[in-house]
Design a protein around this motif. Structure first.
Motif, PDB file in Angstrom:
ATOM      1  N   HIS A  60       9.115  14.256  -8.917  1.00 58.09           N
ATOM      2  CA  HIS A  60       9.720  13.861 -10.197  1.00 58.09           C
ATOM      3  C   HIS A  60      10.643  12.653 -10.036  1.00 58.09           C
ATOM      4  CE1 HIS A  60      11.304  14.039 -14.192  1.00 58.09           C
ATOM      5  NE2 HIS A  60      12.524  14.088 -13.724  1.00 58.09           N
ATOM      6  N   GLN A  61      11.381  12.616  -8.918  1.00 56.04           N
ATOM      7  CA  GLN A  61      12.318  11.506  -8.700  1.00 56.04           C
ATOM      8  C   GLN A  61      12.038  10.818  -7.370  1.00 56.04           C
ATOM      9  OE1 GLN A  61      16.715  11.725  -7.539  1.00 56.04           O
ATOM     10  NE2 GLN A  61      16.815  11.200  -9.719  1.00 56.04           N
ATOM     11  N   VAL A  62      12.146   9.496  -7.380  1.00 52.99           N
ATOM     12  CA  VAL A  62      12.026   8.702  -6.162  1.00 52.99           C
ATOM     13  C   VAL A  62      13.362   8.003  -5.945  1.00 52.99           C
ATOM     14  CG1 VAL A  62      10.864   6.748  -5.056  1.00 52.99           C
ATOM     15  CG2 VAL A  62       9.542   8.365  -6.443  1.00 52.99           C
ATOM     16  N   GLN A  63      13.890   8.132  -4.735  1.00 51.57           N
ATOM     17  CA  GLN A  63      15.146   7.469  -4.372  1.00 51.57           C
ATOM     18  C   GLN A  63      14.836   6.416  -3.310  1.00 51.57           C
ATOM     19  OE1 GLN A  63      17.709  10.640  -3.030  1.00 51.57           O
ATOM     20  NE2 GLN A  63      18.057  11.385  -5.109  1.00 51.57           N
ATOM     21  N   ILE A  64      15.259   5.185  -3.576  1.00 51.33           N
ATOM     22  CA  ILE A  64      15.085   4.112  -2.598  1.00 51.33           C
ATOM     23  C   ILE A  64      16.403   3.957  -1.855  1.00 51.33           C
ATOM     24  CG2 ILE A  64      14.619   1.669  -2.231  1.00 51.33           C
ATOM     25  CD1 ILE A  64      12.918   1.697  -4.720  1.00 51.33           C
ATOM     26  N   ASP A  65      16.381   4.206  -0.554  1.00 50.72           N
ATOM     27  CA  ASP A  65      17.579   4.116   0.284  1.00 50.72           C
ATOM     28  C   ASP A  65      17.632   2.731   0.934  1.00 50.72           C
ATOM     29  OD1 ASP A  65      19.668   4.378   2.058  1.00 50.72           O
ATOM     30  OD2 ASP A  65      18.972   6.274   2.901  1.00 50.72           O
ATOM     31  N   LEU A  66      18.642   1.941   0.533  1.00 50.12           N
ATOM     32  CA  LEU A  66      18.789   0.580   1.050  1.00 50.12           C
ATOM     33  C   LEU A  66      19.862   0.474   2.132  1.00 50.12           C
ATOM     34  CD1 LEU A  66      18.525  -1.520  -2.255  1.00 50.12           C
ATOM     35  CD2 LEU A  66      16.709  -0.854  -0.668  1.00 50.12           C
ATOM     36  N   LYS A 125       4.739   7.367 -15.792  1.00 51.46           N
ATOM     37  CA  LYS A 125       4.305   8.726 -15.466  1.00 51.46           C
ATOM     38  C   LYS A 125       5.427   9.745 -15.714  1.00 51.46           C
ATOM     39  CE  LYS A 125       0.926   7.274 -12.089  1.00 51.46           C
ATOM     40  NZ  LYS A 125      -0.143   8.104 -11.591  1.00 51.46           N
ATOM     41  N   ASP A 126       6.427   9.362 -16.517  1.00 52.05           N
ATOM     42  CA  ASP A 126       7.565  10.230 -16.846  1.00 52.05           C
ATOM     43  C   ASP A 126       8.313  10.705 -15.605  1.00 52.05           C
ATOM     44  OD1 ASP A 126       7.267  10.102 -19.638  1.00 52.05           O
ATOM     45  OD2 ASP A 126       5.686  11.617 -19.563  1.00 52.05           O
ATOM     46  N   ARG A 127       8.470   9.791 -14.645  1.00 52.36           N
ATOM     47  CA  ARG A 127       9.223  10.091 -13.430  1.00 52.36           C
ATOM     48  C   ARG A 127      10.451   9.189 -13.403  1.00 52.36           C
ATOM     49  NH1 ARG A 127       4.611   9.341  -9.175  1.00 52.36           N
ATOM     50  NH2 ARG A 127       6.159  10.006  -7.673  1.00 52.36           N
ATOM     51  N   THR A 128      11.399   9.507 -12.531  1.00 47.69           N
ATOM     52  CA  THR A 128      12.634   8.730 -12.466  1.00 47.69           C
ATOM     53  C   THR A 128      12.796   8.106 -11.093  1.00 47.69           C
ATOM     54  OG1 THR A 128      13.962  10.642 -11.788  1.00 47.69           O
ATOM     55  CG2 THR A 128      13.783  10.210 -14.161  1.00 47.69           C
ATOM     56  N   MET A 129      13.695   7.126 -11.029  1.00 43.65           N
ATOM     57  CA  MET A 129      13.967   6.442  -9.769  1.00 43.65           C
ATOM     58  C   MET A 129      15.440   6.089  -9.712  1.00 43.65           C
ATOM     59  SD  MET A 129      12.057   3.080  -8.304  1.00 43.65           S
ATOM     60  CE  MET A 129      13.183   1.723  -8.357  1.00 43.65           C
ATOM     61  N   PRO A 163       0.816  -1.219   0.000  1.00 46.35           N
ATOM     62  CA  PRO A 163       0.000   0.000   0.000  1.00 46.35           C
ATOM     63  C   PRO A 163       0.854   1.276   0.000  1.00 46.35           C
ATOM     64  CG  PRO A 163      -0.857  -1.578   1.593  1.00 46.35           C
ATOM     65  CD  PRO A 163       0.472  -2.103   1.127  1.00 46.35           C
ATOM     66  N   SER A 164       1.992   1.252   0.684  1.00 38.75           N
ATOM     67  CA  SER A 164       2.879   2.418   0.698  1.00 38.75           C
ATOM     68  C   SER A 164       3.477   2.658  -0.682  1.00 38.75           C
ATOM     69  CB  SER A 164       4.009   2.229   1.712  1.00 38.75           C
ATOM     70  OG  SER A 164       3.490   2.128   3.010  1.00 38.75           O
ATOM     71  N   ILE A 165       3.855   1.577  -1.368  1.00 41.32           N
ATOM     72  CA  ILE A 165       4.401   1.707  -2.718  1.00 41.32           C
ATOM     73  C   ILE A 165       3.343   2.305  -3.645  1.00 41.32           C
ATOM     74  CG2 ILE A 165       5.179   0.405  -4.739  1.00 41.32           C
ATOM     75  CD1 ILE A 165       6.658  -1.465  -2.776  1.00 41.32           C
ATOM     76  N   ASP A 166       2.119   1.834  -3.542  1.00 44.94           N
ATOM     77  CA  ASP A 166       1.040   2.367  -4.376  1.00 44.94           C
ATOM     78  C   ASP A 166       0.810   3.854  -4.099  1.00 44.94           C
ATOM     79  OD1 ASP A 166       0.651  -0.055  -5.697  1.00 44.94           O
ATOM     80  OD2 ASP A 166      -0.897  -0.720  -4.275  1.00 44.94           O
ATOM     81  N   SER A 167       0.938   4.283  -2.845  1.00 42.05           N
ATOM     82  CA  SER A 167       0.754   5.706  -2.534  1.00 42.05           C
ATOM     83  C   SER A 167       1.883   6.557  -3.116  1.00 42.05           C
ATOM     84  CB  SER A 167       0.624   5.926  -1.024  1.00 42.05           C
ATOM     85  OG  SER A 167       1.877   5.876  -0.386  1.00 42.05           O
ATOM     86  N   VAL A 168       3.092   6.007  -3.176  1.00 41.62           N
ATOM     87  CA  VAL A 168       4.218   6.733  -3.783  1.00 41.62           C
ATOM     88  C   VAL A 168       3.947   6.974  -5.264  1.00 41.62           C
ATOM     89  CG1 VAL A 168       6.654   6.514  -4.458  1.00 41.62           C
ATOM     90  CG2 VAL A 168       5.948   5.944  -2.128  1.00 41.62           C
ATOM     91  N   ILE A 169       3.378   5.991  -5.930  1.00 43.58           N
ATOM     92  CA  ILE A 169       3.081   6.113  -7.359  1.00 43.58           C
ATOM     93  C   ILE A 169       2.098   7.255  -7.610  1.00 43.58           C
ATOM     94  CG2 ILE A 169       2.006   4.931  -9.332  1.00 43.58           C
ATOM     95  CD1 ILE A 169       3.148   2.287  -8.013  1.00 43.58           C
ATOM     96  N   GLU A 170       1.174   7.482  -6.683  1.00 40.21           N
ATOM     97  CA  GLU A 170       0.165   8.528  -6.848  1.00 40.21           C
ATOM     98  C   GLU A 170       0.684   9.922  -6.519  1.00 40.21           C
ATOM     99  OE1 GLU A 170      -2.607   7.862  -8.411  1.00 40.21           O
ATOM    100  OE2 GLU A 170      -1.830   5.818  -8.502  1.00 40.21           O
ATOM    101  N   GLN A 171       1.844  10.020  -5.886  1.00 39.53           N
ATOM    102  CA  GLN A 171       2.398  11.327  -5.553  1.00 39.53           C
ATOM    103  C   GLN A 171       3.002  11.975  -6.796  1.00 39.53           C
ATOM    104  OE1 GLN A 171       4.729  11.352  -1.904  1.00 39.53           O
ATOM    105  NE2 GLN A 171       3.579   9.592  -1.159  1.00 39.53           N
ATOM    106  N   GLU A 172       3.446  13.225  -6.665  1.00 38.51           N
ATOM    107  CA  GLU A 172       3.882  13.999  -7.825  1.00 38.51           C
ATOM    108  C   GLU A 172       5.387  14.254  -7.894  1.00 38.51           C
ATOM    109  OE1 GLU A 172       1.839  14.794 -10.316  1.00 38.51           O
ATOM    110  OE2 GLU A 172       0.257  13.750  -9.243  1.00 38.51           O
TER     111      GLU A 172
END
Length: 105
Positions: A42-48, A72-76, A31-40
């Motif tokens: 431009h870039q999402v960084q996954i900190d491991l 959605k033309d966003r980057t990761m 559910p948290s991942i799905d909420s990230v997709i709905e946000q705006e």
């Protein structure tokens, strides 16, 4: 496994993963991942930095998020990968699609 979200700035959202990215943990954070997709952002960084174990479920969650963001033309990008998670990301050549910034652990 826990997923914490932090805004680095208006364009960057950092997802800090705490714990093992395995089947049980990934199911809990869907559910948290799905909420990230709905946000705006431009870039999402996954900190491991706090992930010691990554399996196929974790890879699946990362690829799922990446594909939805690209649509959605966003980057990761993946940050602070080390140990077993970094080795698996290298083995699967994930960095060919998603930028992976390694740590010096």
């Amino acid at each position: 496994m826990e997923l914490h979200q932090f805004e680095s700035n208006a364009d960057i959202l950092v997802l800090s993963v705490q714990g093992d990215m395995d089947a049980i943990g990934c199911r809990d954070i869907q559910p948290s991942i799905d909420s990230v997709i709905e946000q705006e952002h431009h870039q999402v960084q996954i900190d491991l930095a706090h992930v010691a174990f990554l399996d196929s479920s974790g890879i699946g969650a990362i690829v799922y998020l990446y594909k939805r963001l690209i649509e959605k033309d966003r980057t990761m990008q993946i940050k602070n990968a080390h140990g077993q998670p970094l080795e698996l990301l290298k083995l699967l050549r994930i960095e060919n699609a998603i930028p992976v910034n390694k740590t010096t652990h």
